[in-house]
Design an enzyme around this catalytic site. Structure first.
Site, PDB file in Angstrom:
ATOM      1  N   ASP A  48     -15.261 -16.735  21.346  1.00 39.36           N
ATOM      2  CA  ASP A  48     -14.830 -18.189  21.613  1.00 39.36           C
ATOM      3  C   ASP A  48     -15.327 -19.016  20.626  1.00 39.36           C
ATOM      4  O   ASP A  48     -16.456 -18.973  20.410  1.00 39.36           O
ATOM      5  CB  ASP A  48     -14.962 -18.346  23.123  1.00 39.36           C
ATOM      6  CG  ASP A  48     -14.269 -19.688  23.414  1.00 39.36           C
ATOM      7  OD1 ASP A  48     -12.891 -19.849  23.540  1.00 39.36           O
ATOM      8  OD2 ASP A  48     -15.160 -20.631  23.689  1.00 39.36           O
TER       9      ASP A  48
ATOM     10  N   GLU B  85     -24.790  -0.016  15.531  1.00 40.16           N
ATOM     11  CA  GLU B  85     -25.816   1.089  16.311  1.00 40.16           C
ATOM     12  C   GLU B  85     -25.095   1.773  17.360  1.00 40.16           C
ATOM     13  O   GLU B  85     -25.624   2.922  17.951  1.00 40.16           O
ATOM     14  CB  GLU B  85     -26.828   0.354  16.826  1.00 40.16           C
ATOM     15  CG  GLU B  85     -27.845  -0.652  16.010  1.00 40.16           C
ATOM     16  CD  GLU B  85     -28.676  -1.355  16.463  1.00 40.16           C
ATOM     17  OE1 GLU B  85     -29.015  -1.149  17.715  1.00 40.16           O
ATOM     18  OE2 GLU B  85     -29.256  -2.264  15.855  1.00 40.16           O
TER      19      GLU B  85
END
Length: 543
Positions: A217, A281
């Protein structure tokens, strides 16, 4: 043709590059417990519907713990589910069920501001000026005699000044804090390392639970120009922060260039480079998509450089008027801009912040025909597409009576606000709540009395319904558009938009008279053709 829940990555690489993502506004999608407000259990119950519709992923607007002043975009705890929507176990169950059905899940992240009930802001209010607690937000001394004037001339997106003054512990008027949205949504200071560290922790919390991505957002707003100087205004121009309302008056591809020290600062990209490394990751091609109302296609593309975000919403398509040349300009400008950084565009026509596109395109039968035609053309374009709940039913913007409105912008400005696109989805039956939840009566925003014909139940299996059209269009996308070259050519032939992508030709008649239908095999159309391309109609042809 691939089955509906085959992983899109099987033909297109990273799953999100060509995915169709369906936005769920949780409080208005499905209500499992009968309190009139949608919840996560309701979302879980309706996931098979989304699988059968033919989408690839679901994006959920915020369901975190929140006082709900801005319906969840004021987050008090990023690590928990608000009791209005259920509990953390319901989020886990929803994720598990979505993955069983072959659907990816994107959750909303709100990093520009917190709720004023967040523990950090409560600590800031209790602390003294200059304290570490206040340094997490943008507290400043006021201007003028006694500091009675706001620190600068910035305006809130929701109307009024972007600053609110606090009362200090001794009862005297004190510092001001910045809130580019509602006063209950204080902006964080992203130049403070504590803020960045906290959101990395939030990312990991939800990644560890299995979410596939984040819609970010106000992605362009996190970092402000360090001096917090006044916004420079043209003669006669009023202070006006970026907003959907101001953006809606923009040109087809670019917004009017103006001085905006509160938006799109260069340092914001450092945030997303760090996030990129965090997501890398994790397995499964986790992704981010930016809500970034930038001023040009080039500045939008900056967010999707290879070491930053995966996608950025391309609002230019949403903002374009009903005009073939406007659509062609958007397609060309958007694809070229993101292509320069090796990315693919996104396409969207409606969301929870804007007037539904059936209404924007004129409303009634004409608006619906245009909306279906624009949607079909959009689904042929390279990149990913975002749909908003209820658009597959042809829902129009609802006129919500003043006594029922809940959008904070309504209370701050007196303007209608965004409630009209957030009215709960009608699922079945002939009267409110139309199967939205158990029992009778109106949900949190009242539904129209004439919606019996647009429910999911009424439209399923009806060959002429908008729902059936969306199912066919999404199936056609999988069968005919996935795997095509990403290069696209867009132009016009009079009032007809012509888009060529590989051996696929898309035509969209934006004029008032029938147009010639090009030679080729018709693959799908938004309405009857009868040998010509009628007004407000689009078609895909293999040529």
């Amino acid at each position: 043709m691939s089955s509906l829940n085959d992983p899109i990555a099987a033909t297109t690489g990273r799953w999100w590059e060509h995915a169709v993502v369906y936005q769920v506004y949780p409080r208005s999608f499905a209500d499992a417990d009968g309190d009139g407000v949608g919840d996560l259990a309701g979302v879980t119950d309706r996931l098979p519907y989304l699988r059968d519709l033919g989408v690839d992923a679901v994006w959920l607007s915020p369901f975190y713990r929140s006082p709900q002043h801005d319906h969840g975009y004021d987050v008090a705890d990023y690590h928990d589910v608000d009791p209005l929507f259920g509990e953390l176990a319901d989020a886990d169950a929803m994720l598990a069920r979505a993955h069983e059905l072959g659907l990816k899940v994107i959750v909303d992240l709100v990093p520009n501001h917190t709720s004023d009930e967040h523990r950090w802001f409560q600590a800031a209010l209790a602390a003294a000026p200059g304290s570490p607690e206040r340094a997490r937000y943008l507290f400043r001394e006021g201007r003028g005699p006694g500091g009675d004037e706001p620190p600068n001339n910035w305006a809130s997106v929701f109307g009024g000044a972007a600053w609110t003054r606090v009362e200090e512990a001794d009862g005297t008027p004190g510092q001001w804090y910045l809130h580019l949205f509602d006063s209950t949504q204080p902006d964080l200071d992203w130049r403070n390392p504590e803020v960045g560290d906290m959101f990395v922790e939030v990312l990991r919390f939800w990644l560890d639970r299995g979410v596939d991505g984040f819609r970010v957002d106000v992605a362009h707003g996190l970092v402000k120009e360090e001096s917090l100087r006044d916004q420079e205004l043209a003669e006669g121009e009023l202070p006006d922060s970026e907003s959907v309302n101001s953006a809606a008056t923009a040109s087809m591809v670019e917004r009017t260039l103006r001085d905006e020290p509160m938006w799109d600062q260069p340092e914001v990209h450092d945030v997303y480079r760090r996030w990129h490394d965090v997501l890398a990751e994790y397995d499964g091609d986790r992704m981010t998509v930016a809500e970034a109302w930038t001023q040009t296609p080039g500045s939008m593309a900056d967010f999707v450089r290879p070491d930053e975000m995966s996608q950025a919403f391309n609002f230019a398509f949403l903002l374009a008027p009903w005009d073939a040349a406007a659509f062609a300009e958007v397609v060309t400008g958007s694809t070229e801009a993101v292509g320069r950084v090796g990315a693919l565009p996104t396409w969207v026509l409606s969301n929870h912040d804007v007037v539904r596109h059936v209404t924007r395109y004129g409303g009634g039968a004409l608006g619906l025909d245009r909306a279906r035609a624009a949607t079909l053309a959009m689904l042929a374009l390279p990149g990913s597409a975002y749909l908003y709940q209820g658009e597959e039913l042809g829902l129009e913007q609802v006129e919500v009576a003043p006594e029922h409105r809940q959008d904070p912008s309504w209370f701050r400005t007196g303007e209608v606000g965004r409630d009209g696109c957030r009215v709960p989805v009608p699922w079945s039956g002939t009267a409110p709540p139309y199967g939205f939840g158990p029992g009778g009566g109106q949900p949190w925003l009242p539904q129209p009395d004439d919606w019996a014909g647009v429910t999911v139940e009424a439209q399923l299996g009806d060959p002429g319904s908008t729902l059936t059209f969306y199912q066919a269009a999404l199936a056609a996308r999988r069968e005919h558009a996935l795997g095509l070259p990403d290069a696209v050519e867009a132009g016009t032939d009079g009032d007809v938009l012509r888009v060529r992508r590989g051996d696929l030709l898309v035509v969209l008649n934006c004029g008032d008279a029938p147009a010639e239908l090009p030679a080729g095999e018709v693959l799908v159309s938004s309405g009857p053709l009868d040998g010509v391309l009628p007004p407000a109609t689009s078609a895909w042809l293999r040529v």
